[in-house]
Scaffold this active site. Structure first.
Site, PDB file in Angstrom:
ATOM      1  N   HIS A 184      -9.012   9.511   3.063  1.00 37.70           N
ATOM      2  CA  HIS A 184      -8.565   8.426   2.186  1.00 37.70           C
ATOM      3  C   HIS A 184      -8.762   8.896   0.752  1.00 37.70           C
ATOM      4  O   HIS A 184      -9.809   9.445   0.417  1.00 37.70           O
ATOM      5  CB  HIS A 184      -9.381   7.155   2.447  1.00 37.70           C
ATOM      6  CG  HIS A 184      -8.758   5.925   1.864  1.00 37.70           C
ATOM      7  ND1 HIS A 184      -8.710   5.705   0.509  1.00 37.70           N
ATOM      8  CD2 HIS A 184      -8.142   4.876   2.439  1.00 37.70           C
ATOM      9  CE1 HIS A 184      -8.093   4.552   0.278  1.00 37.70           C
ATOM     10  NE2 HIS A 184      -7.729   4.037   1.443  1.00 37.70           N
ATOM     11  N   HIS A 221     -11.474   9.643   6.795  1.00 40.59           N
ATOM     12  CA  HIS A 221     -11.229   8.209   6.987  1.00 40.59           C
ATOM     13  C   HIS A 221     -10.688   7.882   8.367  1.00 40.59           C
ATOM     14  O   HIS A 221     -11.073   6.883   8.980  1.00 40.59           O
ATOM     15  CB  HIS A 221     -10.223   7.786   5.912  1.00 40.59           C
ATOM     16  CG  HIS A 221      -9.874   6.340   5.907  1.00 40.59           C
ATOM     17  ND1 HIS A 221     -10.804   5.356   5.658  1.00 40.59           N
ATOM     18  CD2 HIS A 221      -8.691   5.694   6.113  1.00 40.59           C
ATOM     19  CE1 HIS A 221     -10.206   4.167   5.695  1.00 40.59           C
ATOM     20  NE2 HIS A 221      -8.935   4.345   5.991  1.00 40.59           N
ATOM     21  N   ARG A 256      -0.752   8.870   1.640  1.00 45.20           N
ATOM     22  CA  ARG A 256      -2.137   9.295   1.448  1.00 45.20           C
ATOM     23  C   ARG A 256      -2.377  10.786   1.404  1.00 45.20           C
ATOM     24  O   ARG A 256      -3.230  11.269   0.672  1.00 45.20           O
ATOM     25  CB  ARG A 256      -2.948   8.766   2.628  1.00 45.20           C
ATOM     26  CG  ARG A 256      -3.554   7.491   2.296  1.00 45.20           C
ATOM     27  CD  ARG A 256      -4.347   6.999   3.415  1.00 45.20           C
ATOM     28  NE  ARG A 256      -4.320   5.562   3.225  1.00 45.20           N
ATOM     29  CZ  ARG A 256      -4.799   4.702   4.051  1.00 45.20           C
ATOM     30  NH1 ARG A 256      -5.326   5.120   5.178  1.00 45.20           N
ATOM     31  NH2 ARG A 256      -4.746   3.432   3.788  1.00 45.20           N
ATOM     32  N   ARG A 299      -0.921   8.975   9.075  1.00 46.40           N
ATOM     33  CA  ARG A 299      -0.767   7.542   9.330  1.00 46.40           C
ATOM     34  C   ARG A 299      -0.400   6.782   8.059  1.00 46.40           C
ATOM     35  O   ARG A 299      -0.985   7.015   6.991  1.00 46.40           O
ATOM     36  CB  ARG A 299      -2.082   6.979   9.865  1.00 46.40           C
ATOM     37  CG  ARG A 299      -2.081   5.469  10.011  1.00 46.40           C
ATOM     38  CD  ARG A 299      -3.371   4.986  10.609  1.00 46.40           C
ATOM     39  NE  ARG A 299      -4.495   5.165   9.731  1.00 46.40           N
ATOM     40  CZ  ARG A 299      -4.979   4.237   8.906  1.00 46.40           C
ATOM     41  NH1 ARG A 299      -4.420   3.037   8.841  1.00 46.40           N
ATOM     42  NH2 ARG A 299      -6.032   4.491   8.155  1.00 46.40           N
ATOM     43  N   GLU A 311       0.854  -1.193   0.000  1.00 44.95           N
ATOM     44  CA  GLU A 311       0.000   0.000   0.000  1.00 44.95           C
ATOM     45  C   GLU A 311       0.885   1.237   0.000  1.00 44.95           C
ATOM     46  O   GLU A 311       2.098   1.146   0.211  1.00 44.95           O
ATOM     47  CB  GLU A 311      -0.941  -0.001   1.217  1.00 44.95           C
ATOM     48  CG  GLU A 311      -2.025  -1.058   1.110  1.00 44.95           C
ATOM     49  CD  GLU A 311      -3.006  -1.094   2.266  1.00 44.95           C
ATOM     50  OE1 GLU A 311      -4.155  -1.442   2.043  1.00 44.95           O
ATOM     51  OE2 GLU A 311      -2.604  -0.775   3.403  1.00 44.95           O
TER      52      GLU A 311
HETATM   53  P1  FAD Z   1     -13.753   0.823  15.983  1.00 48.01           P
HETATM   54  O1  FAD Z   1     -13.463  -0.424  15.280  1.00 48.01           O
HETATM   55  O2  FAD Z   1     -14.323   1.926  15.192  1.00 48.01           O
HETATM   56  O3  FAD Z   1     -14.759   0.513  17.177  1.00 48.01           O
HETATM   57  C1  FAD Z   1     -15.312   1.556  17.951  1.00 48.01           C
HETATM   58  C2  FAD Z   1     -16.413   0.980  18.807  1.00 48.01           C
HETATM   59  O4  FAD Z   1     -16.830   1.919  19.789  1.00 48.01           O
HETATM   60  C3  FAD Z   1     -17.664   0.608  18.037  1.00 48.01           C
HETATM   61  O5  FAD Z   1     -18.108  -0.624  18.545  1.00 48.01           O
HETATM   62  C4  FAD Z   1     -18.662   1.714  18.422  1.00 48.01           C
HETATM   63  O6  FAD Z   1     -20.006   1.341  18.330  1.00 48.01           O
HETATM   64  C5  FAD Z   1     -18.256   1.942  19.863  1.00 48.01           C
HETATM   65  N1  FAD Z   1     -18.629   3.245  20.423  1.00 48.01           N
HETATM   66  C6  FAD Z   1     -18.306   4.475  19.948  1.00 48.01           C
HETATM   67  N2  FAD Z   1     -18.806   5.413  20.784  1.00 48.01           N
HETATM   68  C7  FAD Z   1     -19.453   4.770  21.788  1.00 48.01           C
HETATM   69  C8  FAD Z   1     -20.190   5.187  22.932  1.00 48.01           C
HETATM   70  N3  FAD Z   1     -20.381   6.484  23.222  1.00 48.01           N
HETATM   71  N4  FAD Z   1     -20.716   4.246  23.736  1.00 48.01           N
HETATM   72  C9  FAD Z   1     -20.568   2.932  23.460  1.00 48.01           C
HETATM   73  N5  FAD Z   1     -19.898   2.473  22.378  1.00 48.01           N
HETATM   74  C10 FAD Z   1     -19.340   3.388  21.563  1.00 48.01           C
HETATM   75  N6  FAD Z   1      -6.883   0.324   9.208  1.00 48.01           N
HETATM   76  C11 FAD Z   1      -5.911  -0.553   8.905  1.00 48.01           C
HETATM   77  O7  FAD Z   1      -4.917  -0.679   9.631  1.00 48.01           O
HETATM   78  N7  FAD Z   1      -6.027  -1.334   7.795  1.00 48.01           N
HETATM   79  C12 FAD Z   1      -7.084  -1.265   6.956  1.00 48.01           C
HETATM   80  O8  FAD Z   1      -7.168  -1.992   5.981  1.00 48.01           O
HETATM   81  C13 FAD Z   1      -8.094  -0.324   7.243  1.00 48.01           C
HETATM   82  N8  FAD Z   1      -9.154  -0.190   6.411  1.00 48.01           N
HETATM   83  C14 FAD Z   1     -10.163   0.646   6.770  1.00 48.01           C
HETATM   84  C15 FAD Z   1     -11.300   0.719   5.966  1.00 48.01           C
HETATM   85  C16 FAD Z   1     -12.363   1.499   6.348  1.00 48.01           C
HETATM   86  C17 FAD Z   1     -13.591   1.583   5.464  1.00 48.01           C
HETATM   87  C18 FAD Z   1     -12.313   2.228   7.561  1.00 48.01           C
HETATM   88  C19 FAD Z   1     -13.475   3.060   8.002  1.00 48.01           C
HETATM   89  C20 FAD Z   1     -11.180   2.180   8.350  1.00 48.01           C
HETATM   90  C21 FAD Z   1     -10.103   1.401   7.962  1.00 48.01           C
HETATM   91  N9  FAD Z   1      -8.947   1.324   8.737  1.00 48.01           N
HETATM   92  C22 FAD Z   1      -7.971   0.449   8.407  1.00 48.01           C
HETATM   93  C23 FAD Z   1      -8.878   1.999  10.016  1.00 48.01           C
HETATM   94  C24 FAD Z   1      -9.204   0.980  11.120  1.00 48.01           C
HETATM   95  O9  FAD Z   1     -10.213   0.114  10.656  1.00 48.01           O
HETATM   96  C25 FAD Z   1      -9.678   1.644  12.385  1.00 48.01           C
HETATM   97  O10 FAD Z   1      -8.825   2.692  12.741  1.00 48.01           O
HETATM   98  C26 FAD Z   1      -9.700   0.622  13.522  1.00 48.01           C
HETATM   99  O11 FAD Z   1     -10.461  -0.494  13.148  1.00 48.01           O
HETATM  100  C27 FAD Z   1     -10.256   1.271  14.751  1.00 48.01           C
HETATM  101  O12 FAD Z   1     -10.507   0.258  15.699  1.00 48.01           O
HETATM  102  P2  FAD Z   1     -11.087   0.691  17.094  1.00 48.01           P
HETATM  103  O13 FAD Z   1     -11.296  -0.548  17.873  1.00 48.01           O
HETATM  104  O14 FAD Z   1     -10.262   1.762  17.666  1.00 48.01           O
HETATM  105  O15 FAD Z   1     -12.482   1.386  16.744  1.00 48.01           O
HETATM  106  C1  SIN Z   2      -7.266   0.679   2.638  1.00 45.15           C
HETATM  107  O1  SIN Z   2      -7.513  -0.516   2.520  1.00 45.15           O
HETATM  108  O2  SIN Z   2      -6.928   1.412   1.717  1.00 45.15           O
HETATM  109  C2  SIN Z   2      -7.368   1.268   3.996  1.00 45.15           C
HETATM  110  C3  SIN Z   2      -6.156   0.936   4.734  1.00 45.15           C
HETATM  111  C4  SIN Z   2      -6.009   1.815   5.925  1.00 45.15           C
HETATM  112  O3  SIN Z   2      -6.829   2.683   6.197  1.00 45.15           O
HETATM  113  O4  SIN Z   2      -4.998   1.626   6.592  1.00 45.15           O
END
Ligand code: FAD
Ligand code: SIN
Length: 524
Positions: free
Chosen positions: A241, A349, A288, A384, A113
């Site tokens: 993104h 993103h 990015r 990032r 990537e």
């Molecule tokens: P999240 O997975 O967002 O979980 C947050 C949780 O908190 C959810 O369950 C939500 O409901 C809960 N929550 C929020 N507020 C409250 C509240 N007030 N009360 C109770 N619950 C609450 N990163 C990579 O490294 N590789 C990738 O390929 C990649 N692809 C991506 C593709 C997309 C489309 C997106 C959107 C992001 C991508 N990212 C990627 C970024 C990565 O997915 C996220 O940064 C990461 O998954 C965040 O994980 P997290 O556990 O911190 O939060």
């Molecule tokens: C992607 O698959 O392009 C998202 C990867 C990321 O947010 O790290």
């Protein structure tokens, strides 16, 4: 209702689930999550998770790529720590049942990537996040020490403030005793008192009209910690993104993974011309911030709503094998990616900043940890590197659990905390006002605090946002709580922090680009 527990985890993405699984070996865990458990950014992750696996790759190369992308603002010690711990964390995920794709030789199939100098992205087709989220949820469901309260919204962290004590900003002696949570279906506020509280609430994408983030990404954790007077930093670094599918009105915007560019797809303008080489010698695989700004610029000078991502020169069968989800999605709107170019636009993103934490995910507030996207660890700096986010989430969830479990035998739960005060509240007269303010807030942030900023735009954003802030605080004081109202309030708090920190940064660096200060400052 009052409940006591050892560990309260707010959020059920990768960070929250991983922490809960680790901590559950030492005590009881409650996970509160505001929607169904799998609704998270984690579920949507496509590209994968970065780690040094191949012999030709080295920790040093991954570290250098990360530091380079972070543009002088990463903490090199944290970067090195996370990258060195990555292979072990990947092994643990695999042991829990997470599958990653293998090539014909049976070795892990590693993708490339933007900003990476090697192929080092482990992935499961183009649905890596779904694979991780579903596997961890299965493990959580089997675990007798973990209770999941779904459709439960954390409203506020409980601190000395709720015992009637004055807490000042930058106070070094604030303690978290748990959280007030809204049982959305039962429509009541419960008090959860915990020895350790973990904020794992994800990102802030819904600040903007176009985002890849699910509707739950409303910056609640950051707003709660800010109100509790914890330290928040680097909020100006919102990552757009470069390539989300242009499909008017769809929320969240469907991501077209960067791995597709790693596979050979090329960005072109509507007249079929490649343009990325004009902006960076790495072309379509530049970091990015550079690609998103280049697309933004091309769209503006040409007056077009999108650019194209062209895969038509690639092997069609391999495309479908590696990117089945994208292939299927595009077909639903009449685009066959084997022949037709995909219309793409940048979309909000990821947030690089957030709740400041140390190397173990500990925030500036006692007994409070922040992990995953909501935290600011020093890993990402001003931009990032792709696929470093899932990695950071899993490493810090682990480190936070190891640290936090040491404390539970010495902490006593404070039973004197009062229940939530609902006196004087009435049903909101017009919920439509909340919906309208939400849209206005997104317009303000998208128009004035997007990929390219200026002093005038930031000032305008601030004055517009202040009006909605005052109206929303009034509504909040007199209304029965609803998830939508709390989210609006949180997003306004978070938008304010993005604008203020953007105003304070008198330079352009990484994801923050201000036309009034186009250069990077040499001395920070
Ligand atoms: P999240 O997975 O967002 O979980 C947050 C949780 O908190 C959810 O369950 C939500 O409901 C809960 N929550 C929020 N507020 C409250 C509240 N007030 N009360 C109770 N619950 C609450 N990163 C990579 O490294 N590789 C990738 O390929 C990649 N692809 C991506 C593709 C997309 C489309 C997106 C959107 C992001 C991508 N990212 C990627 C970024 C990565 O997915 C996220 O940064 C990461 O998954 C965040 O994980 P997290 O556990 O911190 O939060
Ligand atoms: C992607 O698959 O392009 C998202 C990867 C990321 O947010 O790290």
């Amino acid at each position: 209702m009052k409940t006591t527990v050892d560990f309260l985890v707010i959020g059920s993405g990768l960070a929250g689930l991983q922490f809960a699984l680790k901590a559950s070996r030492y005590g009881k865990v409650i996970i509160v999550t505001k929607s169904a458990p799998d609704v998270s950014s984690t579920w949507y992750a496509q590209g994968g998770i970065a780690a040094v696996i191949r012999e030709s790759d080295t920790f040093e190369k991954h570290i250098q790529d990360t530091l380079h992308s972070g543009n002088g603002l990463c903490n090199p010690d944290i970067v090195e720590m996370v990258i060195r711990e990555a292979p072990e964390k990947i092994r643990e995920l695999v042991n829990m049942g997470v599958e990653f794709d293998k090539n014909d030789n049976g070795d892990l199939d590693l993708a490339r990537e933007g900003g990476h100098s090697e192929n080092r992205i482990l992935h499961y087709k183009d649905v890596t996040g779904r694979m991780i989220e579903e596997t961890l949820i299965r493990r959580v469901r089997e675990n007798k020490n973990i209770t999941v309260r779904e459709h439960t919204f954390a409203i506020d962290l409980i601190t000395q403030h709720h015992l009637g004590k004055l807490v000042k900003r930058w106070h070094t002696d604030i303690t978290c005793y748990g959280a007030y949570v809204l049982d959305i279906k039962g429509n009541k506020v419960d008090t959860i008192l915990s020895k350790i509280t973990v904020v794992a609430t994800g990102g802030v994408g819904n600040l903007y009209q176009t985002t890849t983030n699910p509707p739950v990404a409303t910056g609640d954790g950051i707003a709660m910690v800010y109100r509790a007077k914890g330290i928040i930093e680097n909020m100006e670094f919102v990552q757009f993104h470069p390539t989300s599918l242009f499909h008017s009105g769809e929320r969240p915007s469907f991501l077209i993974t960067e791995a597709l560019r790693g596979f050979g797809a090329i960005l072109k303008t509507a007249d079929g011309n490649e343009f990325m080489e004009k902006y960076d010698e790495r072309g379509c695989l530049a970091p990015r911030d550079i690609v998103a700004r280049a697309i933004d610029n091309e769209m503006k000078i040409r007056g077009e709503d999108y650019v194209y991502l062209d895969c038509s020169h690639l092997d069609g069968d391999k495309l479908i094998k590696h990117f089945p989800n994208i292939y299927e999605k595009c077909l639903t709107i009449g685009i066959d990616i084997r022949h037709d170019p995909i219309p793409v636009v940048p979309a909000a993103h990821y947030l690089c900043g957030g709740i400041r934490v140390n190397e173990n995910g500990k925030s500036s507030i006692h007994r409070l940890y922040a992990i995953g996207e909501t935290s600011s660890t020093g890993m990402h700096g001003a931009n990032r590197l792709a696929s470093n986010s899932l990695l950071e989430a899993v490493v810090f969830a682990d480190r936070a659990a190891i640290e936090a479990v040491k404390l539970i035998d010495v902490i006593e739960i404070n039973e004197k905390i009062p229940e939530w005060n609902i006196e004087g509240t009435t049903l909101p007269e017009e919920m439509i006002l909340v919906t309208q303010s939400y849209r206005e807030m997104q317009q303000i942030m998208s128009n004035y605090v997007g990929i390219v900023r200026s002093n005038l735009r930031l000032q305008r954003a601030l004055s517009r946002l202040e009006i909605i802030y005052r109206e929303t605080e009034e509504l909040y004081k007199k209304s029965v709580l609803s998830r939508k109202l709390c989210e609006l309030r949180n997003l306004i708090n978070v938008g304010y922090l993005v604008i203020k920190m953007a105003q304070e940064r008198k330079e352009s660096r990484g994801l923050h680009y201000n036309i009034d200060y186009p250069e990077k400052r040499l001395n920070l």
